[in-house]
Design an enzyme around this catalytic site. Structure first.
Site, short mmCIF file in Angstrom:
data_model
loop_
_atom_site.label_atom_id
_atom_site.label_comp_id
_atom_site.label_asym_id
_atom_site.label_seq_id
_atom_site.Cartn_x
_atom_site.Cartn_y
_atom_site.Cartn_z
N LYS A 223 91.67 167.88 51.46
CA LYS A 223 90.72 167.18 50.04
C LYS A 223 90.07 167.27 51.43
O LYS A 223 89.33 167.70 52.21
CB LYS A 223 91.72 165.76 50.27
CG LYS A 223 92.36 165.77 49.11
CD LYS A 223 92.08 164.27 48.90
CE LYS A 223 92.95 164.42 46.98
NZ LYS A 223 93.33 162.76 46.96
N ARG A 257 101.44 162.72 49.29
CA ARG A 257 101.31 164.52 47.63
C ARG A 257 100.98 164.83 48.93
O ARG A 257 99.83 164.86 49.62
CB ARG A 257 100.67 163.48 47.20
CG ARG A 257 100.13 164.93 46.06
CD ARG A 257 99.13 163.35 44.79
NE ARG A 257 99.61 164.55 43.67
CZ ARG A 257 98.45 165.39 43.20
NH1 ARG A 257 97.27 165.68 44.34
NH2 ARG A 257 97.93 166.08 42.34
C1 LIG Z 1 96.71 163.63 41.36
N1 LIG Z 1 96.38 163.28 42.54
C2 LIG Z 1 94.63 163.74 43.33
N2 LIG Z 1 94.72 163.26 44.33
C3 LIG Z 1 95.73 162.04 44.61
C4 LIG Z 1 96.28 160.76 45.40
O1 LIG Z 1 96.24 161.70 46.78
N3 LIG Z 1 97.20 160.07 44.98
C5 LIG Z 1 97.80 160.05 43.78
N4 LIG Z 1 98.31 159.05 43.61
N5 LIG Z 1 97.32 161.33 42.67
C6 LIG Z 1 96.42 162.13 43.21
#
Ligand SMILES: Cn1cnc2c(O)nc(N)nc21
Length: 281
Positions: A223, A257
């Site tokens: 990110k 994630r």
């Molecule tokens: C789809 N998506 C993109 N970034 C995310 C994040 O930080 N958390 C969750 N639950 N979904 C995400």
């Protein structure tokens, strides 16, 4: 705190930190847009992520990166449902569907999805009922504003207190709608209407979110926070992403994630070893 999630019949154990592998089936996702359109490529990537140690695969048909404007229900269905149908018998992992649309939640559950990952925390009309009816676990994520505008000028008095209060309210609404606590997860939504200091405060104070008593899911992989703080372009964000994943795991995240699954699995497994042997809990 629950120790495992029933993801449509497949159990996801939360006894140790798990990695949610990212499978974007969109042409415009910020990190890998377009590489996995269509089932064959998606199957190959999902199986690679399983081999690399992912506990769950997150399938998204609509990019939610800053500035994105969304796609139609039909477009999202056309992207996501074939991939879920193709994967459900080829990958022995729960599949989460990254969507905010009730129609997609229902169709994805019917197609074999095992968890609903909603970046809008069930605020879309009809999504509470859809999520309840699927009987699947649901991740409620905080976002300030919408992907189209969330990064224009995010402002908070106290981001940790405000994000925690939002999640607490969504947890209450979801449970009142008939979704049992055992099927709920929370996520502070790194990068979704937050400046870098906001993201840093949420990461440093992640245990405050954990005190809600629900499994915490975090997503920092590749990110802009990593990019801006470290001055790294997208292809050079692996080290920062791994550091962030390790920190989130150490701070109590139950699910992390990530795009780079093998490296992230190593990071969270090392954190778990130190936690288990460290004895200072
Ligand atoms: C789809 N998506 C993109 N970034 C995310 C994040 O930080 N958390 C969750 N639950 N979904 C995400």
């Amino acid at each position: 705190m629950i120790s495992s999630l029933d993801c449509g019949g497949r159990l996801l154990s939360l006894h140790r930190p798990r990695v949610m592998g990212v499978l974007n089936v969109t042409p415009d996702s910020f990190s890998d847009g377009g590489r996995f359109i269509g089932a064959p490529a998606a199957i190959e990537h999902a199986r690679a992520m399983q081999a690399a140690g992912a506990g769950i695969i997150d399938i998204g048909g609509e990019s939610t990166r800053p500035g994105s404007t969304g796609v139609s229900v039909q477009e999202e269905l056309d992207r996501v449902i074939p991939v879920i149908e193709a994967l459900k018998d080829r990958v022995d992992l729960p599949l989460s569907v990254d969507t905010s649309k009730p129609e997609v939640m229902r169709a994805a559950a019917a197609a074999g999805a095992g968890l609903i990952n909603d970046v809008m925390a069930l605020r879309r009309p009809g999504s509470l009922e859809a999520a309840r009816d699927t009987a699947l676990p649901v991740c409620l994520m905080h976002m300030q504003g919408t992907p189209a505008s969330m990064q224009d000028d995010p402002v908070y008095d106290d981001v940790v207190t405000e994000v925690r209060a939002f999640l607490e309210q969504r947890l209450d609404v979801a449970q009142r709608a008939g979704i049992p606590a055992s099927r709920l997860l929370v996520d502070p939504g790194f990068g979704f209407g937050k400046r870098d200091p906001h993201n840093a405060q949420l990461l440093a104070q992640l245990p405050v979110i954990g005190e809600l008593g629900f499994p915490v899911l975090t997503g920092l992989s590749r990110k802009s926070l990593v990019g801006r703080v470290l001055g790294r372009a997208l292809p050079d964000r692996l080290a920062g992403s791994i550091a962030a994943a390790a920190l989130a795991s150490w701070q109590g995240a139950a699910i992390v994630r990530a795009h780079d699954v093998a490296e992230t699995v190593d990071a969270v497994n090392l954190m778990e070893y130190v936690r288990a042997q460290g004895g200072n809990d």
